[in-house]
Design a protein around this motif. Structure first.
Motif, PDB file in Angstrom:
ATOM      1  N   GLU A  54       2.775  39.522  26.036  1.00 20.37           N
ATOM      2  CA  GLU A  54       4.151  39.942  25.802  1.00 20.37           C
ATOM      3  C   GLU A  54       4.267  41.466  25.903  1.00 20.37           C
ATOM      4  OE1 GLU A  54       7.229  38.202  22.774  1.00 20.37           O
ATOM      5  OE2 GLU A  54       5.965  39.663  21.710  1.00 20.37           O
ATOM      6  N   LEU A  55       3.330  42.163  25.306  1.00 16.92           N
ATOM      7  CA  LEU A  55       3.318  43.624  25.368  1.00 16.92           C
ATOM      8  C   LEU A  55       3.158  44.098  26.814  1.00 16.92           C
ATOM      9  CD1 LEU A  55       3.312  46.397  23.975  1.00 16.92           C
ATOM     10  CD2 LEU A  55       0.850  46.079  23.570  1.00 16.92           C
ATOM     11  N   ALA A  56       2.264  43.474  27.556  1.00 16.73           N
ATOM     12  CA  ALA A  56       2.050  43.842  28.961  1.00 16.73           C
ATOM     13  C   ALA A  56       3.307  43.583  29.794  1.00 16.73           C
ATOM     14  CB  ALA A  56       0.865  43.070  29.536  1.00 16.73           C
ATOM     15  N   ALA A  57       3.986  42.475  29.523  1.00 17.06           N
ATOM     16  CA  ALA A  57       5.211  42.155  30.268  1.00 17.06           C
ATOM     17  C   ALA A  57       6.313  43.173  29.997  1.00 17.06           C
ATOM     18  CB  ALA A  57       5.681  40.744  29.916  1.00 17.06           C
ATOM     19  N   VAL A  58       6.426  43.633  28.754  1.00 13.07           N
ATOM     20  CA  VAL A  58       7.437  44.639  28.415  1.00 13.07           C
ATOM     21  C   VAL A  58       7.092  45.969  29.086  1.00 13.07           C
ATOM     22  CG1 VAL A  58       8.461  45.988  26.530  1.00 13.07           C
ATOM     23  CG2 VAL A  58       8.158  43.511  26.293  1.00 13.07           C
ATOM     24  N   ARG A  59       5.810  46.322  29.128  1.00 14.30           N
ATOM     25  CA  ARG A  59       5.412  47.559  29.813  1.00 14.30           C
ATOM     26  C   ARG A  59       5.707  47.474  31.314  1.00 14.30           C
ATOM     27  NH1 ARG A  59      -0.554  48.513  27.482  1.00 14.30           N
ATOM     28  NH2 ARG A  59      -0.051  49.302  25.413  1.00 14.30           N
ATOM     29  N   LEU A  60       5.463  46.308  31.910  1.00 10.81           N
ATOM     30  CA  LEU A  60       5.780  46.119  33.327  1.00 10.81           C
ATOM     31  C   LEU A  60       7.282  46.243  33.557  1.00 10.81           C
ATOM     32  CD1 LEU A  60       4.959  45.426  36.220  1.00 10.81           C
ATOM     33  CD2 LEU A  60       5.107  43.007  35.585  1.00 10.81           C
ATOM     34  N   LEU A  61       8.068  45.651  32.688  1.00 10.83           N
ATOM     35  CA  LEU A  61       9.521  45.781  32.776  1.00 10.83           C
ATOM     36  C   LEU A  61       9.912  47.259  32.712  1.00 10.83           C
ATOM     37  CD1 LEU A  61      12.458  44.779  32.716  1.00 10.83           C
ATOM     38  CD2 LEU A  61      12.205  44.562  30.227  1.00 10.83           C
ATOM     39  N   ARG A  62       9.293  48.001  31.819  1.00 10.12           N
ATOM     40  CA  ARG A  62       9.581  49.427  31.681  1.00 10.12           C
ATOM     41  C   ARG A  62       9.405  50.160  33.011  1.00 10.12           C
ATOM     42  NH1 ARG A  62       5.621  52.307  27.706  1.00 10.12           N
ATOM     43  NH2 ARG A  62       4.200  51.739  29.364  1.00 10.12           N
ATOM     44  N   SER A  63       8.320  49.880  33.710  1.00 11.43           N
ATOM     45  CA  SER A  63       8.093  50.572  34.984  1.00 11.43           C
ATOM     46  C   SER A  63       9.103  50.129  36.046  1.00 11.43           C
ATOM     47  CB  SER A  63       6.653  50.367  35.470  1.00 11.43           C
ATOM     48  OG  SER A  63       6.414  49.016  35.765  1.00 11.43           O
ATOM     49  N   ARG A  64       9.511  48.873  36.001  1.00  8.72           N
ATOM     50  CA  ARG A  64      10.521  48.403  36.952  1.00  8.72           C
ATOM     51  C   ARG A  64      11.865  49.064  36.678  1.00  8.72           C
ATOM     52  NH1 ARG A  64      10.325  42.008  37.369  1.00  8.72           N
ATOM     53  NH2 ARG A  64      11.539  42.407  39.261  1.00  8.72           N
ATOM     54  N   LEU A  65      12.233  49.170  35.403  1.00  6.29           N
ATOM     55  CA  LEU A  65      13.496  49.821  35.056  1.00  6.29           C
ATOM     56  C   LEU A  65      13.452  51.309  35.405  1.00  6.29           C
ATOM     57  CD1 LEU A  65      14.331  48.158  31.618  1.00  6.29           C
ATOM     58  CD2 LEU A  65      15.379  47.688  33.837  1.00  6.29           C
ATOM     59  N   ARG A  66      12.317  51.954  35.216  1.00  5.61           N
ATOM     60  CA  ARG A  66      12.206  53.393  35.510  1.00  5.61           C
ATOM     61  C   ARG A  66      12.567  53.695  36.956  1.00  5.61           C
ATOM     62  NH1 ARG A  66      12.692  57.710  36.952  1.00  5.61           N
ATOM     63  NH2 ARG A  66      11.606  59.617  36.326  1.00  5.61           N
ATOM     64  N   ARG A  67      12.253  52.788  37.848  1.00  2.00           N
ATOM     65  CA  ARG A  67      12.547  52.994  39.271  1.00  2.00           C
ATOM     66  C   ARG A  67      14.039  53.156  39.519  1.00  2.00           C
ATOM     67  NH1 ARG A  67      11.128  48.914  42.909  1.00  2.00           N
ATOM     68  NH2 ARG A  67      11.570  50.478  44.480  1.00  2.00           N
ATOM     69  N   LEU A  68      14.887  52.596  38.652  1.00  2.00           N
ATOM     70  CA  LEU A  68      16.335  52.685  38.854  1.00  2.00           C
ATOM     71  C   LEU A  68      16.826  54.129  38.856  1.00  2.00           C
ATOM     72  CD1 LEU A  68      17.417  49.633  36.697  1.00  2.00           C
ATOM     73  CD2 LEU A  68      17.664  49.858  39.182  1.00  2.00           C
ATOM     74  N   TRP A  69      16.085  55.031  38.231  1.00  2.00           N
ATOM     75  CA  TRP A  69      16.481  56.434  38.193  1.00  2.00           C
ATOM     76  C   TRP A  69      16.120  57.166  39.482  1.00  2.00           C
ATOM     77  CZ3 TRP A  69      16.425  53.756  33.821  1.00  2.00           C
ATOM     78  CH2 TRP A  69      17.332  54.112  32.824  1.00  2.00           C
ATOM     79  N   ASP A  70      15.350  56.533  40.350  1.00  2.00           N
ATOM     80  CA  ASP A  70      14.832  57.227  41.534  1.00  2.00           C
ATOM     81  C   ASP A  70      15.277  56.640  42.869  1.00  2.00           C
ATOM     82  OD1 ASP A  70      13.316  58.909  39.878  1.00  2.00           O
ATOM     83  OD2 ASP A  70      11.682  57.457  39.787  1.00  2.00           O
ATOM     84  N   VAL A  71      15.970  55.533  42.842  1.00  2.00           N
ATOM     85  CA  VAL A  71      16.251  54.840  44.105  1.00  2.00           C
ATOM     86  C   VAL A  71      17.736  54.893  44.449  1.00  2.00           C
ATOM     87  CG1 VAL A  71      14.265  53.289  43.851  1.00  2.00           C
ATOM     88  CG2 VAL A  71      16.504  52.581  42.979  1.00  2.00           C
ATOM     89  N   PRO A  72      18.040  54.750  45.738  1.00  2.00           N
ATOM     90  CA  PRO A  72      19.451  54.673  46.139  1.00  2.00           C
ATOM     91  C   PRO A  72      20.063  53.327  45.723  1.00  2.00           C
ATOM     92  CG  PRO A  72      18.014  54.483  48.058  1.00  2.00           C
ATOM     93  CD  PRO A  72      17.133  54.764  46.880  1.00  2.00           C
ATOM     94  N   GLU A  73      21.360  53.235  45.863  1.00  2.00           N
ATOM     95  CA  GLU A  73      22.105  52.071  45.393  1.00  2.00           C
ATOM     96  C   GLU A  73      21.558  50.736  45.916  1.00  2.00           C
ATOM     97  OE1 GLU A  73      26.264  50.854  46.825  1.00  2.00           O
ATOM     98  OE2 GLU A  73      26.649  51.915  44.942  1.00  2.00           O
ATOM     99  N   ASP A  74      21.267  50.648  47.210  1.00  2.00           N
ATOM    100  CA  ASP A  74      20.785  49.379  47.771  1.00  2.00           C
ATOM    101  C   ASP A  74      19.491  48.919  47.120  1.00  2.00           C
ATOM    102  OD1 ASP A  74      22.971  49.285  49.433  1.00  2.00           O
ATOM    103  OD2 ASP A  74      21.888  49.932  51.227  1.00  2.00           O
ATOM    104  N   GLU A  75      18.588  49.845  46.853  1.00  2.00           N
ATOM    105  CA  GLU A  75      17.337  49.482  46.192  1.00  2.00           C
ATOM    106  C   GLU A  75      17.568  49.141  44.724  1.00  2.00           C
ATOM    107  OE1 GLU A  75      13.806  51.861  47.047  1.00  2.00           O
ATOM    108  OE2 GLU A  75      14.890  52.660  48.786  1.00  2.00           O
TER     109      GLU A  75
END
Length: 181
Positions: A54-75
């Motif tokens: 569960e902890l690992a899954a939340v950390r993975l989610l964190r890295s996926r969400l972090r990408r939202l700050w760096d990508v254009p709208e389509d991504e």
């Protein structure tokens, strides 16, 4: 109000989750107890396994969400749609605890990372549809990499809430002005 109340809460929670990995302070979700504390502070409810997966899954989610700050709208759309699809999201109005009617798109029994990811994805749906991705920012302090969501009416938020970045910047500017005069 820019977004619905539950959207703003989910966006702030996504920011707080992303900022649990800090360049200066290190990993703030190192243990299950850290995750428990984070979930309590953010008001997450529902079932838990309390295991390393569960902890690992939340950390993975964190890295996926972090990408939202760096990508254009389509991504960003691809990331959001993947989170919703993987959790088999089915939006429903619910009322529980101290919350009035709001959206949930998973059951309380869904895995924690799926529930967290779906709430964040649903909030980012509103951000993307409103053409407000420019409200996602990285802290303007030179020595900080924390993310933030600018929910101010005049779009003026530049510094994160994780430390004293705004105070340090203001003090530095003040000292520079004093030294110049």
């Amino acid at each position: 109000m820019i977004f619905a109340h539950d959207t703003e809460v989910a966006l702030k929670s996504a920011v707080n989750l992303v900022n649990t990995l800090d360049a200066d302070r290190g990993e703030l979700l190192a243990t299950g107890s850290d995750l428990d504390r984070f979930l309590e502070e953010e008001g997450f409810s529902g079932s838990r396994t309390h295991d390393d997966g569960e902890l690992a899954a939340v950390r993975l989610l964190r890295s996926r969400l972090r990408r939202l700050w760096d990508v254009p709208e389509d991504e960003a759309v691809e990331i959001v749609n993947a989170l919703l699809r993987e959790a088999r999201a089915l939006p429903q109005l619910v009322r529980h605890d101290h919350w009035d009617w709001h959206l949930h798109a998973t059951t309380p029994e869904a895995p924690l990372a799926d529930r967290m990811g779906t709430e964040a994805a649903m909030a980012f749906v509103d951000v993307i549809r409103s053409k407000e991705l420019d409200r996602l920012r990285v802290c303007a302090a030179e020595d900080c990499e924390a993310v933030l969501i600018d929910l101010s009416k005049n779009r003026s938020k530049r510094y994160c809430d994780t430390g004293n970045c705004a105070n340090r910047a203001h003090v530095r500017a003040y000292r520079e002005r004093r030294a110049a005069s």
